[in-house]
Design a protein around this motif. Structure first.
Motif, PDB file in Angstrom:
ATOM      1  N   LEU A  82       6.123  64.948  54.415  1.00  9.60           N
ATOM      2  CA  LEU A  82       4.674  64.971  54.228  1.00  9.60           C
ATOM      3  C   LEU A  82       4.247  65.934  53.129  1.00  9.60           C
ATOM      4  O   LEU A  82       3.056  66.009  52.795  1.00  9.60           O
ATOM      5  N   ALA A  83       5.210  66.640  52.543  1.00  4.39           N
ATOM      6  CA  ALA A  83       4.903  67.446  51.356  1.00  4.39           C
ATOM      7  C   ALA A  83       4.692  66.536  50.151  1.00  4.39           C
ATOM      8  O   ALA A  83       4.183  66.979  49.112  1.00  4.39           O
ATOM      9  N   ASN A  84       5.072  65.271  50.279  1.00  3.77           N
ATOM     10  CA  ASN A  84       4.884  64.300  49.202  1.00  3.77           C
ATOM     11  C   ASN A  84       3.489  63.680  49.313  1.00  3.77           C
ATOM     12  O   ASN A  84       3.136  63.072  50.319  1.00  3.77           O
ATOM     13  N   TYR A  86      -9.129  64.157  62.817  1.00  3.94           N
ATOM     14  CA  TYR A  86      -8.341  63.825  61.631  1.00  3.94           C
ATOM     15  C   TYR A  86      -6.860  64.079  61.899  1.00  3.94           C
ATOM     16  O   TYR A  86      -6.483  64.830  62.806  1.00  3.94           O
ATOM     17  N   PHE A  87      -6.015  63.433  61.095  1.00  4.99           N
ATOM     18  CA  PHE A  87      -4.589  63.745  61.088  1.00  4.99           C
ATOM     19  C   PHE A  87      -4.366  65.018  60.281  1.00  4.99           C
ATOM     20  O   PHE A  87      -4.860  65.143  59.156  1.00  4.99           O
ATOM     21  N   LYS A  88      -3.620  65.943  60.834  1.00  5.57           N
ATOM     22  CA  LYS A  88      -3.102  67.071  60.060  1.00  5.57           C
ATOM     23  C   LYS A  88      -1.689  66.710  59.623  1.00  5.57           C
ATOM     24  O   LYS A  88      -0.855  66.324  60.454  1.00  5.57           O
ATOM     25  N   PHE A  89      -1.409  66.821  58.335  1.00  2.86           N
ATOM     26  CA  PHE A  89      -0.089  66.524  57.793  1.00  2.86           C
ATOM     27  C   PHE A  89       0.637  67.834  57.520  1.00  2.86           C
ATOM     28  O   PHE A  89       0.292  68.572  56.595  1.00  2.86           O
ATOM     29  N   ASN A  90       1.633  68.112  58.318  1.00 10.92           N
ATOM     30  CA  ASN A  90       2.371  69.376  58.183  1.00 10.92           C
ATOM     31  C   ASN A  90       3.410  69.266  57.068  1.00 10.92           C
ATOM     32  O   ASN A  90       4.332  68.455  57.146  1.00 10.92           O
ATOM     33  N   GLN A  91       3.273  70.095  56.053  1.00  8.74           N
ATOM     34  CA  GLN A  91       4.144  69.992  54.885  1.00  8.74           C
ATOM     35  C   GLN A  91       5.391  70.865  54.970  1.00  8.74           C
ATOM     36  O   GLN A  91       6.301  70.737  54.144  1.00  8.74           O
ATOM     37  N   GLU A  92       5.429  71.743  55.971  1.00  4.93           N
ATOM     38  CA  GLU A  92       6.607  72.609  56.115  1.00  4.93           C
ATOM     39  C   GLU A  92       6.890  72.835  57.593  1.00  4.93           C
ATOM     40  O   GLU A  92       5.999  73.232  58.352  1.00  4.93           O
ATOM     41  N   ARG A  93       8.134  72.581  57.986  1.00  8.00           N
ATOM     42  CA  ARG A  93       8.514  72.728  59.388  1.00  8.00           C
ATOM     43  C   ARG A  93       9.883  73.379  59.458  1.00  8.00           C
ATOM     44  O   ARG A  93      10.801  72.978  58.742  1.00  8.00           O
ATOM     45  N   ASP A  94       9.996  74.386  60.284  1.00  9.95           N
ATOM     46  CA  ASP A  94      11.267  75.115  60.426  1.00  9.95           C
ATOM     47  C   ASP A  94      11.756  75.648  59.082  1.00  9.95           C
ATOM     48  O   ASP A  94      12.958  75.665  58.796  1.00  9.95           O
ATOM     49  N   GLY A  95      10.802  76.085  58.250  1.00 10.99           N
ATOM     50  CA  GLY A  95      11.161  76.687  56.977  1.00 10.99           C
ATOM     51  C   GLY A  95      11.556  75.705  55.892  1.00 10.99           C
ATOM     52  O   GLY A  95      11.964  76.110  54.805  1.00 10.99           O
ATOM     53  N   LYS A  96      11.418  74.402  56.167  1.00 12.35           N
ATOM     54  CA  LYS A  96      11.816  73.392  55.188  1.00 12.35           C
ATOM     55  C   LYS A  96      10.657  72.430  54.923  1.00 12.35           C
ATOM     56  O   LYS A  96       9.836  72.176  55.801  1.00 12.35           O
ATOM     57  N   GLU A  97      10.616  71.917  53.701  1.00 15.18           N
ATOM     58  CA  GLU A  97       9.610  70.919  53.378  1.00 15.18           C
ATOM     59  C   GLU A  97       9.819  69.666  54.216  1.00 15.18           C
ATOM     60  O   GLU A  97      10.955  69.237  54.439  1.00 15.18           O
ATOM     61  N   THR A  98       8.727  69.080  54.676  1.00 16.47           N
ATOM     62  CA  THR A  98       8.794  67.808  55.384  1.00 16.47           C
ATOM     63  C   THR A  98       8.509  66.680  54.384  1.00 16.47           C
ATOM     64  O   THR A  98       8.010  66.936  53.282  1.00 16.47           O
TER      65      THR A  98
END
Length: 570
Positions: free
Chosen positions: A329-331, A315-327
């Motif tokens: 993919l948080a939407n 499956y695809f994992k959708f990372n919603q936070e990267r480097d302390g910020k929302e991506t």
């Protein structure tokens, strides 16, 4: 657990070029429903033939043996070996039913589901001494002891066996583990909570017994070669020096059920390359070989090709936070758009071409069953089915919510040639169907991928999971908020509550428990699109027609040779 995730990530890196070795219930009916074994030709549904040739089998493994210490083993090859030379309270049979093994009979379970009492059968170690309840107490305490450094002990026991969590954290002595030998023949296990799949766990390698006197005498040399081990299973391990790329199984004459073990010798060599494996098979030097990639296409219709069902789901994992910020993919609409915008059937049938099938689910088919034997998939149905028009609608809405007209996202993938080919397929599909999306591919070695995953340093990653025991929670527990396997900042309170309820108030209500799992899967996929299912793995094996009754398991160890035999060999 994490190791399974690592194995599957590694398998994904090689899935188009190398076939790798892969690497629960409240009563027998629930714990042990058939898990798809009928799809394999080597089952007892066929007319039983008689052994009529020299009972010597020649096989291949994908890697050397790292360890055969049940407290330490964490890889697929190690668990395969362990499953054939040792045995726990229960063993999976040809129908993948967990049946009493070292246990002389079905466990006695208390009304509250918290206490299991096992009677140990008259069985011997390979040195002729009896297997006792004390051997289980020693082995389990050793596996949960932080000083041992067991990767699976804390994972399998914490929150399950009484006091295991505190012991693994170093705040309680291992002697307080909820496992007691009342006498040589009586083992009593106390649980933290009712565990519907507990008997399924009893077939897993971490719960095998160990003889304290032998382990202590061997010290650091224990399990470092075939002479520094004791065996209580169908075979004994020989000609393994701890580092070599070959070993031999010999029938264990001390095994309690030796009369039902037909094979006398199994010769195993490590062969990492699929083309080499197929050549050895075609030359008559090996009796089974995995094929993949172009070879899978070439041999798919071969008369000796066997489709081996598998319960690994990618499956695809959708990372919603990267480097302390929302991506982006948080939407949720962006996630739904991507999840529904690529053609899974073509990927499985044309690109993978190895028996894998498109997955519109997370909990796999032919894996978990209710009390009536109905597949969990029939209860939960399909989610995030490919639909370009719906994907475009979600995409447009998501971009509007983000206040942008285009996005650039990265897919983290492997660095093999054919893995790159699969990633290119994803890139082409997504960019074609979602206007304004640009996909960059980050293709790195396996070790780098693990580090990036642990640090949540990715946007989209192709990941995979294969179960350790027979229960939907083996999959669904991954994405509760505090799971160490979440690693993508997904959190949903209702999802967490449903998974928690399955372990607590619903633990002894199988119908309500499965309904909770179905609702949780719908939240994870249909409502949140936290992950996007891609395919359920299948494997194509070349197998000599005279090789009968190989046990193929959908969880735990991959193979059992206990019932295998040779018949009809010219």
């Amino acid at each position: 657990m994490k190791r399974n995730k690592m194995l599957l990530l590694l398998a994904l890196s090689f899935v188009l070029s190398v076939i790798l070795a892969a690497c629960g219930s409240d009563d027998k009916a629930k714990d042990n429903a058939s898990s798809g074994a009928d799809d394999n030709k080597n089952t007892e549904q066929d007319t039983k033939s008689e052994p009529d040739a020299e009972q010597v089998l020649n096989l291949m493994e994908s890697a050397a043996i790292p360890s055969v210490d049940s407290a330490i083993v964490e890889d697929a090859v190690g668990f395969n070996v362990l499953n054939n030379v040792n045995e726990g309270l229960y063993r999976l049979n040809l129908e993948n039913v967990a049946e009493p093994a070292m246990a002389a009979e079905e466990a006695e379970v208390s009304e509250d589901g918290l206490t299991y009492t096992f009677k140990i059968r008259d069985a011997k170690w390979s040195d002729g001494t009896p297997v006792t309840a004390h051997d289980f107490v020693f082995a389990w305490q050793r596996a949960i002891d932080p000083a041992t450094g067991s990767p699976y002990g804390p994972f399998m026991m914490s929150g399950v066996i009484k006091n295991a969590t505190a012991i693994s954290e170093g705040t309680m002595d291992k002697s307080e583990l909820g496992v007691v030998a009342e006498d040589d023949k009586t083992l009593v296990v106390s649980l933290e909570r009712p565990v519907p799949y507990f008997l399924s766990l009893m077939s897993f390698g971490t719960f095998y017994p160990q003889k304290e006197e032998f382990v202590t005498a061997k010290g650091d040399a224990y399990a470092t070669n075939s002479d520094s081990l004791l065996y209580n299973g169908p075979f004994v391990l020989t000609e393994w020096d701890g580092t070599g790329d070959s070993w031999v199984y010999k029938k264990n004459e001390h095994y309690w059920d030796a009369e039902n073990v037909t094979l006398e010798t199994i010769n195993v060599n490590v062969v990492k390359d699929s083309a080499t494996a197929v050549k050895l098979y075609n030359d008559g030097k090996k009796d089974r070989a995995g094929v993949s990639g172009d070879l899978a296409l070439q041999y798919a219709n071969h008369e000796e090709a066997v489709l081996q069902p598998d319960t690994g789901v990618f499956y695809f994992k959708f990372n919603q936070e990267r480097d302390g910020k929302e991506t982006p993919l948080a939407n949720v609409n962006i996630r739904k758009a991507i999840a529904k915008s690529f053609q899974k059937e073509d990927l499985a049938d044309v690109v993978l071409a190895n028996g894998s099938m498109a997955a519109n689910y997370f909990v796999p088919k032919n894996f978990a069953y209710d009390e009536s034997g109905k597949d969990f998939r029939e209860l939960s149905g399909d989610h995030l089915v490919y639909d370009v028009e719906e994907a475009k609608s979600y995409w447009k809405k998501g971009l509007e919510e983000l206040g942008v007209s285009e996005l650039e996202l990265e897919i983290l993938g492997g660095d093999t040639e054919l893995s790159k080919k699969m990633d290119e397929y994803f890139k082409a599909q997504l960019e074609k169907n979602l206007e304004g999306l640009k996909i960059t591919l980050k293709e790195v070695p396996f070790s780098v991928r693990l580090e990036l995953d642990t640090n949540q340093d990715y946007d989209i990653q192709v990941s995979g999971w294969s179960p350790d025991f027979q229960d939907p929670i083996s999959f669904l527990d991954l994405f509760v908020t505090d799971s160490t396997n979440n690693l993508m900042s997904f959190s949903n309170a209702e999802y967490d509550e449903l998974i928690a309820a399955s372990k607590e108030e619903l633990a002894l209500d199988p119908k309500a428990r499965f309904e909770a799992f179905a609702k949780a899967e719908k939240i994870l996929l249909e409502e949140e699109a936290a992950i996007a299912p891609i395919f359920q793995r299948g494997l194509i094996q070349l197998e000599k027609p005279y090789f009968k009754d190989l046990g193929i398991h959908p969880f735990g160890a991959d193979y059992s040779y206990k019932w295998a035999y040779i018949s009809g060999k010219e």
